[in-house]
Write a protein that holds these residues in place. Structure first.
Motif, PDB file in Angstrom:
ATOM      1  N   LEU A   1       0.873  -1.128  -0.108  1.00 11.15           N
ATOM      2  CA  LEU A   1       0.026  -0.202  -0.210  1.00 11.15           C
ATOM      3  C   LEU A   1       0.791   1.322  -0.006  1.00 11.15           C
ATOM      4  O   LEU A   1       0.512   2.412  -0.497  1.00 11.15           O
ATOM      5  CB  LEU A   1      -0.760   0.044   1.259  1.00 11.15           C
ATOM      6  N   THR A   2       2.009   1.207   0.487  1.00 16.98           N
ATOM      7  CA  THR A   2       3.008   2.664   0.791  1.00 16.98           C
ATOM      8  C   THR A   2       4.093   2.373  -0.363  1.00 16.98           C
ATOM      9  O   THR A   2       4.423   3.523  -0.097  1.00 16.98           O
ATOM     10  CB  THR A   2       3.488   2.449   2.159  1.00 16.98           C
ATOM     11  N   HIS A   3       4.179   1.398  -1.130  1.00 15.65           N
ATOM     12  CA  HIS A   3       5.326   1.518  -1.910  1.00 15.65           C
ATOM     13  C   HIS A   3       5.096   2.550  -3.040  1.00 15.65           C
ATOM     14  O   HIS A   3       3.986   2.483  -3.470  1.00 15.65           O
ATOM     15  CB  HIS A   3       5.568   0.192  -2.424  1.00 15.65           C
ATOM     16  N   GLY A   4       6.197   3.195  -3.336  1.00 22.26           N
ATOM     17  CA  GLY A   4       6.013   4.417  -4.181  1.00 22.26           C
ATOM     18  C   GLY A   4       4.909   5.518  -3.642  1.00 22.26           C
ATOM     19  O   GLY A   4       4.520   6.467  -4.589  1.00 22.26           O
ATOM     20  N   ARG A   5       4.917   5.793  -2.366  1.00 18.95           N
ATOM     21  CA  ARG A   5       4.081   6.756  -1.855  1.00 18.95           C
ATOM     22  C   ARG A   5       4.755   7.517  -0.658  1.00 18.95           C
ATOM     23  O   ARG A   5       5.450   6.793   0.159  1.00 18.95           O
ATOM     24  CB  ARG A   5       2.559   6.516  -1.449  1.00 18.95           C
ATOM     25  N   GLU A   6       4.863   8.738  -0.773  1.00 17.18           N
ATOM     26  CA  GLU A   6       5.470   9.437   0.158  1.00 17.18           C
ATOM     27  C   GLU A   6       4.635  10.554   0.902  1.00 17.18           C
ATOM     28  O   GLU A   6       3.882  11.126   0.157  1.00 17.18           O
ATOM     29  CB  GLU A   6       6.719  10.258  -0.404  1.00 17.18           C
TER      30      GLU A   6
ATOM     31  N   GLN B   1      12.814  11.813   0.973  1.00 21.14           N
ATOM     32  CA  GLN B   1      11.525  11.552   0.283  1.00 21.14           C
ATOM     33  C   GLN B   1      11.575  11.979  -0.968  1.00 21.14           C
ATOM     34  O   GLN B   1      10.420  11.638  -1.569  1.00 21.14           O
ATOM     35  CB  GLN B   1      10.329  11.852   1.401  1.00 21.14           C
ATOM     36  N   VAL B   2      12.202  12.940  -1.286  1.00 18.45           N
ATOM     37  CA  VAL B   2      11.841  13.524  -2.581  1.00 18.45           C
ATOM     38  C   VAL B   2      12.675  13.340  -3.638  1.00 18.45           C
ATOM     39  O   VAL B   2      12.553  13.835  -4.778  1.00 18.45           O
ATOM     40  CB  VAL B   2      12.072  15.347  -2.247  1.00 18.45           C
ATOM     41  N   GLY B   3      13.480  12.288  -3.594  1.00 19.67           N
ATOM     42  CA  GLY B   3      14.322  11.799  -4.319  1.00 19.67           C
ATOM     43  C   GLY B   3      13.506  11.522  -5.751  1.00 19.67           C
ATOM     44  O   GLY B   3      14.105  11.457  -6.877  1.00 19.67           O
ATOM     45  N   GLY B   4      12.225  10.680  -5.703  1.00 20.79           N
ATOM     46  CA  GLY B   4      11.815  10.386  -6.618  1.00 20.79           C
ATOM     47  C   GLY B   4      10.443  11.146  -7.092  1.00 20.79           C
ATOM     48  O   GLY B   4       9.488  10.886  -7.944  1.00 20.79           O
TER      49      GLY B   4
ATOM     50  N   GLY C   1       4.039  17.282 -11.655  1.00 21.80           N
ATOM     51  CA  GLY C   1       2.964  16.489 -12.186  1.00 21.80           C
ATOM     52  C   GLY C   1       2.440  15.353 -11.707  1.00 21.80           C
ATOM     53  O   GLY C   1       1.513  14.725 -12.205  1.00 21.80           O
ATOM     54  N   GLN C   2       3.137  14.820 -10.641  1.00 24.96           N
ATOM     55  CA  GLN C   2       2.815  13.698 -10.187  1.00 24.96           C
ATOM     56  C   GLN C   2       1.665  13.601  -9.414  1.00 24.96           C
ATOM     57  O   GLN C   2       1.488  14.864  -8.617  1.00 24.96           O
ATOM     58  CB  GLN C   2       4.047  13.011  -9.157  1.00 24.96           C
ATOM     59  N   PRO C   3       0.677  12.788  -9.126  1.00 27.84           N
ATOM     60  CA  PRO C   3      -0.528  13.014  -8.419  1.00 27.84           C
ATOM     61  C   PRO C   3      -0.469  12.921  -6.910  1.00 27.84           C
ATOM     62  O   PRO C   3       0.264  12.404  -6.382  1.00 27.84           O
ATOM     63  CB  PRO C   3      -1.375  11.693  -8.927  1.00 27.84           C
ATOM     64  N   VAL C   4      -1.200  13.633  -6.367  1.00 27.13           N
ATOM     65  CA  VAL C   4      -1.230  13.967  -4.832  1.00 27.13           C
ATOM     66  C   VAL C   4      -2.423  13.755  -4.207  1.00 27.13           C
ATOM     67  O   VAL C   4      -3.666  14.343  -4.813  1.00 27.13           O
ATOM     68  CB  VAL C   4      -0.599  15.407  -4.467  1.00 27.13           C
TER      69      VAL C   4
ATOM     70  N   VAL D   1       2.128  11.852  -1.763  1.00 21.96           N
ATOM     71  CA  VAL D   1       2.534  11.880  -3.096  1.00 21.96           C
ATOM     72  C   VAL D   1       2.852  10.542  -3.766  1.00 21.96           C
ATOM     73  O   VAL D   1       3.510   9.824  -3.050  1.00 21.96           O
ATOM     74  CB  VAL D   1       3.961  12.876  -3.429  1.00 21.96           C
ATOM     75  N   ASP D   2       2.118  10.102  -4.850  1.00 17.60           N
ATOM     76  CA  ASP D   2       2.273   8.818  -5.534  1.00 17.60           C
ATOM     77  C   ASP D   2       3.461   9.137  -6.524  1.00 17.60           C
ATOM     78  O   ASP D   2       3.331   9.839  -7.513  1.00 17.60           O
ATOM     79  CB  ASP D   2       1.195   8.407  -6.346  1.00 17.60           C
TER      80      ASP D   2
END
Length: 410
Positions: free
Chosen positions: A48-53, A324-327, A331-334, A405-406
């Protein structure tokens, strides 16, 4: 004699050893179950949390417009109250504009005076251009006429001199004949009547000679006068030849008058603007906040009277940890939740990332080279824009939010 062994006592289920065996059996069952639940929970959390910050160090931000008068004056009326909704252009505060109105009237008078001077300069230029050509032609004609008069006077002088010479010859002849007649009359050879005739001829020749000399003197005087007239005409010609310079001077005066008109009109425009500034208007739509102005107060451009907070232009600034901001990319969905609206979720997108950590913008930014180094995880501000309209649930700048952030998007 063989010893007899007594049979060992049989433990009943209610004995203490049996009671200790039960928890061990239960532990063998519960512990694997707990480990399985933890493993499943960990897997689910990872999925559920992979790729989400996510961070709760976020707040709603918006623009705040400070309203200050553009001219100094005394407050006559305050037309708004705290937390009142206003539109762009609404009158918020009225200042006493009587002194500004007087200055505007002075500027209007200056414009009328400058325009009158411009009209006079235009007329003077036209007159100078017309007179310059006429004066030049008149002066040239005067020089020609004076030159002709001198030539005529010189011819008359020659004729007068010839007349004098002729009159002198006749006078000498008359004088000679008169002396001869007088001698013959004295000898009695001629009658007295002949003497009278010769005397009359002598007097006539003498008068003709005097007349010729007088005409000669008059002609000489005329030549002198003609020479003076020629010099005067030449002087007028020289003066008339300065006509182009006079025209240039008139043109310069006209340009100066035009510049004064423009200057006066600009001053009038500034005065009219100052009068309009006596009404302090709202620069944008929003809510009146932090009102500090009261009736009768002296105000100026250096001190804000109130603030206008727009309600239709808000965003979120989320301070993520640096790991947390490396990726993160624009434009990424939030997903945004605001504390004021409970569990309601707002959709948005990453607009941009700050150019430096928040600590670099502090009044005293940290300098790791100045002392003992202690690593502190830094925060990077991330600007998040909402998707869609927020009119139904107006967000206020300063509200706390939770941002997720996704980072798998884009």
């Amino acid at each position: 004699m063989a010893a007899t062994l007594a049979p060992a006592p049989v433990e009943s289920p209610s004995t203490p050893s049996a009671e200790r065996a039960k928890p061990k059996g239960r532990a063998r069952i519960v512990l694997p179950v707990l480990l399985g639940v933890a493993l499943v929970g960990g897997v689910l959390r990872f999925i559920l949390t992979h790729g989400r910050e996510s961070t709760d160090d976020a707040q709603v931000e918006g623009r705040i417009g400070n309203v200050a008068p553009r001219v100094a004056g005394q407050v006559l009326q305050v037309r708004v109250k705290d937390n009142q909704q206003v539109k762009a252009g609404d009158v918020l505060v009225e200042l006493d504009s009587r002194d500004l109105e007087a200055k505007r009237q002075v500027a209007q008078a200056d414009v009328l005076s400058a325009e009158a001077q411009l009209t006079s300069a235009q007329a003077q230029l036209s007159l100078t251009e017309a007179n310059a050509g006429a004066n030049l032609r008149q002066a040239q004609a005067g020089v020609t006429q004076a030159s002709s008069g001198i030539s005529s006077s010189r011819a008359a002088l020659d004729q007068a001199r010839a007349d004098v010479s002729s009159a002198e010859a006749r006078f000498r002849l008359a004088d000679t004949e008169l002396h001869r007649v007088k001698r013959l009359t004295a000898e009695g050879a001629l009658s007295p009547a002949e003497l009278d005739t010769r005397q009359a001829a002598y007097d006539q020749a003498k008068a003709a000679l005097d007349q010729s000399k007088a005409r000669l003197a008059s002609t000489e005087a005329g030549i002198t006068s003609s020479s003076g007239g020629l010099e005067a005409a030449q002087g007028k010609l020289v003066a008339a030849q300065t006509g182009p310079v006079q025209v240039q001077a008139a043109q310069a005066a006209l340009k100066l008058a035009e510049a004064r008109v423009q200057q006066a009109r600009a001053s009038l425009q500034l005065a009219e603007l100052a009068v309009s500034y006596a009404q302090v208007r709202a620069p944008m739509n929003g809510v009146v906040s932090r009102r500090t102005v009261e009736v009768g107060q002296m105000v100026g451009p250096e001190r804000p009277l109130m603030a206008i907070v727009p309600q239709d232009d808000v965003w979120v600034v989320a301070n993520f940890k640096e790991d947390q901001v490396g990726g993160m990319r624009p434009g990424q969905p939030v997903d945004v939740t605001v504390d004021a609206f409970g569990s309601q979720h707002f959709r948005g997108h990453v607009d941009s990332l700050a150019g430096a950590s928040g600590a670099r913008f502090a009044l005293l930014p940290p300098d790791n080279a100045s002392g003992n180094f202690v690593k502190v995880v830094q925060r990077i501000p991330v600007l998040v824009r909402f998707d869609g309209s927020l009119k139904d649930l107006p967000l206020k700048p300063g509200m706390s939010a939770v941002v997720t952030v996704d980072t798998r998007g884009n």
